[in-house]
Design a protein around this motif. Sequence first.
Motif, PDB file in Angstrom:
ATOM      1  N   ALA A 108      21.549 -22.728  18.766  1.00  0.00           N
ATOM      2  CA  ALA A 108      20.301 -22.520  18.032  1.00  0.00           C
ATOM      3  C   ALA A 108      19.559 -23.835  17.812  1.00  0.00           C
ATOM      4  O   ALA A 108      18.323 -23.860  17.767  1.00  0.00           O
ATOM      5  N   GLN A 109      20.296 -24.946  17.711  1.00  0.00           N
ATOM      6  CA  GLN A 109      19.647 -26.240  17.542  1.00  0.00           C
ATOM      7  C   GLN A 109      18.923 -26.671  18.818  1.00  0.00           C
ATOM      8  O   GLN A 109      17.874 -27.312  18.754  1.00  0.00           O
ATOM      9  N   ARG A 110      19.473 -26.307  19.988  1.00  0.00           N
ATOM     10  CA  ARG A 110      18.857 -26.673  21.269  1.00  0.00           C
ATOM     11  C   ARG A 110      17.765 -25.686  21.666  1.00  0.00           C
ATOM     12  O   ARG A 110      16.814 -26.053  22.374  1.00  0.00           O
ATOM     13  N   VAL A 111      17.921 -24.418  21.217  1.00  0.00           N
ATOM     14  CA  VAL A 111      16.928 -23.378  21.545  1.00  0.00           C
ATOM     15  C   VAL A 111      16.501 -22.730  20.228  1.00  0.00           C
ATOM     16  O   VAL A 111      16.954 -21.632  19.881  1.00  0.00           O
ATOM     17  N   PRO A 112      15.649 -23.373  19.457  1.00  0.00           N
ATOM     18  CA  PRO A 112      15.326 -22.873  18.114  1.00  0.00           C
ATOM     19  C   PRO A 112      14.441 -21.630  18.099  1.00  0.00           C
ATOM     20  O   PRO A 112      14.453 -20.877  17.124  1.00  0.00           O
ATOM     21  N   GLY A 113      13.644 -21.388  19.146  1.00  0.00           N
ATOM     22  CA  GLY A 113      12.725 -20.254  19.115  1.00  0.00           C
ATOM     23  C   GLY A 113      12.640 -19.534  20.437  1.00  0.00           C
ATOM     24  O   GLY A 113      13.140 -20.000  21.471  1.00  0.00           O
ATOM     25  N   ARG A 114      11.961 -18.374  20.421  1.00  0.00           N
ATOM     26  CA  ARG A 114      11.831 -17.562  21.633  1.00  0.00           C
ATOM     27  C   ARG A 114      11.024 -18.293  22.705  1.00  0.00           C
ATOM     28  O   ARG A 114      11.343 -18.208  23.894  1.00  0.00           O
ATOM     29  N   ASP A 115       9.983 -18.994  22.290  1.00  0.00           N
ATOM     30  CA  ASP A 115       9.190 -19.732  23.275  1.00  0.00           C
ATOM     31  C   ASP A 115      10.035 -20.796  23.961  1.00  0.00           C
ATOM     32  O   ASP A 115       9.883 -21.062  25.167  1.00  0.00           O
ATOM     33  N   ASP A 116      10.921 -21.445  23.188  1.00  0.00           N
ATOM     34  CA  ASP A 116      11.812 -22.452  23.771  1.00  0.00           C
ATOM     35  C   ASP A 116      12.734 -21.813  24.800  1.00  0.00           C
ATOM     36  O   ASP A 116      12.984 -22.383  25.872  1.00  0.00           O
ATOM     37  N   ALA A 117      13.258 -20.626  24.491  1.00  0.00           N
ATOM     38  CA  ALA A 117      14.148 -19.933  25.421  1.00  0.00           C
ATOM     39  C   ALA A 117      13.403 -19.524  26.678  1.00  0.00           C
ATOM     40  O   ALA A 117      13.916 -19.679  27.805  1.00  0.00           O
ATOM     41  N   ALA A 118      12.182 -19.012  26.519  1.00  0.00           N
ATOM     42  CA  ALA A 118      11.403 -18.594  27.691  1.00  0.00           C
ATOM     43  C   ALA A 118      11.061 -19.793  28.575  1.00  0.00           C
ATOM     44  O   ALA A 118      11.120 -19.707  29.818  1.00  0.00           O
ATOM     45  N   ARG A 119      10.683 -20.930  27.953  1.00  0.00           N
ATOM     46  CA  ARG A 119      10.353 -22.133  28.713  1.00  0.00           C
ATOM     47  C   ARG A 119      11.581 -22.671  29.440  1.00  0.00           C
ATOM     48  O   ARG A 119      11.502 -23.125  30.587  1.00  0.00           O
ATOM     49  N   LEU A 120      12.743 -22.583  28.819  1.00  0.00           N
ATOM     50  CA  LEU A 120      13.969 -23.083  29.423  1.00  0.00           C
ATOM     51  C   LEU A 120      14.366 -22.260  30.643  1.00  0.00           C
ATOM     52  O   LEU A 120      14.854 -22.793  31.648  1.00  0.00           O
ATOM     53  N   LEU A 121      14.140 -20.939  30.596  1.00  0.00           N
ATOM     54  CA  LEU A 121      14.555 -20.053  31.685  1.00  0.00           C
ATOM     55  C   LEU A 121      13.489 -19.872  32.754  1.00  0.00           C
ATOM     56  O   LEU A 121      13.782 -19.352  33.836  1.00  0.00           O
ATOM     57  N   ALA A 122      12.238 -20.253  32.462  1.00  0.00           N
ATOM     58  CA  ALA A 122      11.128 -20.000  33.383  1.00  0.00           C
ATOM     59  C   ALA A 122      11.373 -20.525  34.803  1.00  0.00           C
ATOM     60  O   ALA A 122      11.065 -19.826  35.781  1.00  0.00           O
ATOM     61  N   PRO A 123      11.940 -21.740  34.993  1.00  0.00           N
ATOM     62  CA  PRO A 123      12.155 -22.221  36.363  1.00  0.00           C
ATOM     63  C   PRO A 123      13.129 -21.353  37.174  1.00  0.00           C
ATOM     64  O   PRO A 123      13.166 -21.471  38.408  1.00  0.00           O
ATOM     65  N   LEU A 124      13.887 -20.491  36.496  1.00  0.00           N
ATOM     66  CA  LEU A 124      14.902 -19.687  37.186  1.00  0.00           C
ATOM     67  C   LEU A 124      14.394 -18.287  37.531  1.00  0.00           C
ATOM     68  O   LEU A 124      15.127 -17.492  38.110  1.00  0.00           O
ATOM     69  N   GLU A 125      13.127 -17.984  37.165  1.00  0.00           N
ATOM     70  CA  GLU A 125      12.649 -16.604  37.285  1.00  0.00           C
ATOM     71  C   GLU A 125      12.744 -16.082  38.701  1.00  0.00           C
ATOM     72  O   GLU A 125      13.219 -14.961  38.933  1.00  0.00           O
ATOM     73  N   GLN A 126      12.294 -16.870  39.689  1.00  0.00           N
ATOM     74  CA  GLN A 126      12.275 -16.357  41.055  1.00  0.00           C
ATOM     75  C   GLN A 126      13.688 -16.060  41.550  1.00  0.00           C
ATOM     76  O   GLN A 126      13.950 -14.998  42.128  1.00  0.00           O
ATOM     77  N   ALA A 127      14.635 -16.967  41.267  1.00  0.00           N
ATOM     78  CA  ALA A 127      16.010 -16.756  41.706  1.00  0.00           C
ATOM     79  C   ALA A 127      16.617 -15.532  41.021  1.00  0.00           C
ATOM     80  O   ALA A 127      17.334 -14.740  41.651  1.00  0.00           O
ATOM     81  N   LEU A 128      16.327 -15.367  39.745  1.00  0.00           N
ATOM     82  CA  LEU A 128      16.869 -14.220  39.011  1.00  0.00           C
ATOM     83  C   LEU A 128      16.279 -12.905  39.516  1.00  0.00           C
ATOM     84  O   LEU A 128      16.957 -11.878  39.550  1.00  0.00           O
ATOM     85  N   CYS A 129      15.014 -12.930  39.935  1.00  0.00           N
ATOM     86  CA  CYS A 129      14.372 -11.704  40.385  1.00  0.00           C
ATOM     87  C   CYS A 129      14.805 -11.295  41.791  1.00  0.00           C
ATOM     88  O   CYS A 129      14.774 -10.112  42.133  1.00  0.00           O
ATOM     89  N   VAL A 130      15.198 -12.243  42.613  1.00  0.00           N
ATOM     90  CA  VAL A 130      15.620 -11.917  43.976  1.00  0.00           C
ATOM     91  C   VAL A 130      17.024 -11.310  43.992  1.00  0.00           C
ATOM     92  O   VAL A 130      17.327 -10.429  44.802  1.00  0.00           O
ATOM     93  N   TYR A 131      17.854 -11.731  43.085  1.00  0.00           N
ATOM     94  CA  TYR A 131      19.232 -11.213  43.046  1.00  0.00           C
ATOM     95  C   TYR A 131      19.211  -9.711  42.733  1.00  0.00           C
ATOM     96  O   TYR A 131      18.481  -9.263  41.842  1.00  0.00           O
ATOM     97  N   PRO A 132      20.005  -8.871  43.444  1.00  0.00           N
ATOM     98  CA  PRO A 132      19.937  -7.405  43.269  1.00  0.00           C
ATOM     99  C   PRO A 132      20.613  -6.882  42.009  1.00  0.00           C
ATOM    100  O   PRO A 132      20.478  -5.714  41.672  1.00  0.00           O
ATOM    101  N   TRP A 133      21.367  -7.663  41.334  1.00  0.00           N
ATOM    102  CA  TRP A 133      22.013  -7.286  40.078  1.00  0.00           C
ATOM    103  C   TRP A 133      22.781  -5.954  40.172  1.00  0.00           C
ATOM    104  O   TRP A 133      22.415  -4.958  39.542  1.00  0.00           O
ATOM    105  N   PRO A 134      23.847  -5.934  40.943  1.00  0.00           N
ATOM    106  CA  PRO A 134      24.641  -4.690  41.042  1.00  0.00           C
ATOM    107  C   PRO A 134      25.237  -4.268  39.697  1.00  0.00           C
ATOM    108  O   PRO A 134      25.501  -3.087  39.476  1.00  0.00           O
ATOM    109  N   GLY A 135      25.454  -5.252  38.800  1.00  0.00           N
ATOM    110  CA  GLY A 135      25.977  -4.921  37.472  1.00  0.00           C
ATOM    111  C   GLY A 135      24.891  -4.687  36.447  1.00  0.00           C
ATOM    112  O   GLY A 135      25.181  -4.461  35.264  1.00  0.00           O
TER     113      GLY A 135
END
Length: 648
Positions: free
Chosen positions: A522-549
């Motif tokens: 929580a100290q490193r990711v205090p808010g939702r905007d911080d979490a979204a900004r941290l994960l944003a560079p991974l969006e394309q890779a996450l969207c291409v994966y088919p997620w069988p689970g």
Amino acid sequence: MQTETASRPRIWAVGISRLRDLFIDIAGAYADRAELDVVPLGYEDAANSIEGARDERPDVVVAGGSNGAYLKSRVSVPVVVISPTGFDVMHALTKARREGASVALVTHGDTPAEIRRFLAAYGIDMICESYRSAQDAESLVLDLRDRGVDVVVGPGLVADLAADAGMSSVFLYSRTSVVAAFETALEVAQAMRREVARRNRLDNLLQHLRDGVVAVDAGGRIEAINRRLATALGIADVSRAVGRALLDVAPELDGVLPVADGDVFGAVRGVSYAIHRGPLASDGAAGGTIFTFQESRAVERLDRTLRSRQGAQEFVARYRLEDVVGESESIERVRALVRRYAKSDATVLILGESGTGKEMVAQSMHRLSRRKDFPFVAMNCGAFPEALLESELFGYEEGAFTGARKGGKAGLIEAAHRGTLFLDEIGEMPPSLQSRLLRVLQEREVIRLGSTEPTRVDIRVIAATHRTLAEGVADGSFRADLFYRINILSVAVPPLRARSSDILPLATELLMQAARRDKALAQRVPGRDDAARLLAPLEQALCVYPWPGNVRELQNIVERIAVEIPDMDVDTGQPLALTLEDLLAIAPELSELRTDASADLSLRDLSRSVEADQVRATLAAFGGDRDAVCKALGISKTTLWRRLNAKR
């Protein structure tokens, strides 16, 4: 005026000759305190009149001497016998002395010892005699005359007999002694009325009890019985049963009643009862017994109600529709169906791959329904062996099988009464239990293992499966009639690969949930905007994966990221950010699906392909019925055709 009269005690003053005249003289003084009637009868005639009275039956009878003694043993109402006072005796004797030399005192019963002591103390020479009946009195008076007695002192009967025999007589009773008898009669009548009122209140309470109750005396005779038990025993007139032996009135209870204080189970006229025996308090006298009869089914219903209340906190829907994250067209369609179906009580079938959130959808539907204040009971039909699944779902009676809990156990179907029963992975349910579940859905009643009595249940059933049930019907592993019974309303939950636009918002929400559990994160990711900004560079890779689970697999990946973030280095003054290399180090399984701008398969093409997979899976679940698929997915036939022909 009638109400005032009815509220006053009713007293009969029974007497003849001189005593009757004294009664009449005094009665007027009691007009405002009692309904006092003077009855000029004696002995048998008086007794018949008292017992024959119905609506005008007296509360208490006042009488003197032998008449009072006679009535005491022959009537069922209290009798107050007039007792002469010491002053009465002295006054009468003094008067008699003035009228004759030889005086005899005649009383009913033995001459009181205090009178004999009084005569002896003052040296008064006087004959003292007593009588038991009217015949005794007549013979005694004639004997006294022959013995030369001049004056006879006694009650009205004796005084009249003496006068008839030519002797002088003095009436023994005074106004004071009669007034004292009337006062005593009033006290007795008021006490009786208080007791009657108390008994009426107790009887009213007895009659309103839900259980059958009977109280018997030490001899087994009925003292009180309520209508519920009387009806169960076939007793038409309760008043006639009181005073009779219980086993004479209800011979079928012989051998059924407990022989000692405690509880037993027994059947009376085909109905099972829990019968309790307890002592009846009697103020030190020979005690009686009270029996209560509680129908076994009522006991079971109460037991089940208590268990359902105690277990209410265990069966609570935690998720709301707001917890379903995503803004894609497919997930918005799911939300719309949940809102619509929550208004109905019809059975719902939720289709979707493992990990797509089928239970979250079911809980959301429950939270929006009229059953929201009652249990949400979930069970995974594929998580138990067949024998255990049957006992968990339907419950069992005591002794139904080796190791059965004492007293039996209610199943999850009963636990869901008035609420929702969620059967996850219903396609894994053994065929032998499918027929029993079908009966529950049709009749809304459940029979425990080892029982023959059905229990009514009010439940809504929501089922879920990742299997194609139509194929199960085709190969015989799933009953067709059960399939049609549960497939009334249906919701198809899309796989994660079919709603790629929701992946980043979902990952953000999951990361925030982890931050709420971990202070360092929580100290490193205090808010939702911080979490979204941290994960944003991974969006394309996450969207291409088919997620069988599906979402469950995405949650696992985000949990790994959450563990690594607190230990990650960051340049001074720069916000924390994740790179694709960081993601691949955390989740190597994503490496084979790494893509960039030169990849042959675009994200748009991938999205269309997985949408086509979803449509084909739903079409298989509905046995090829395209109209049903369009209704379940909320799309037109043109859109259905377009998605089925999307590039793969």
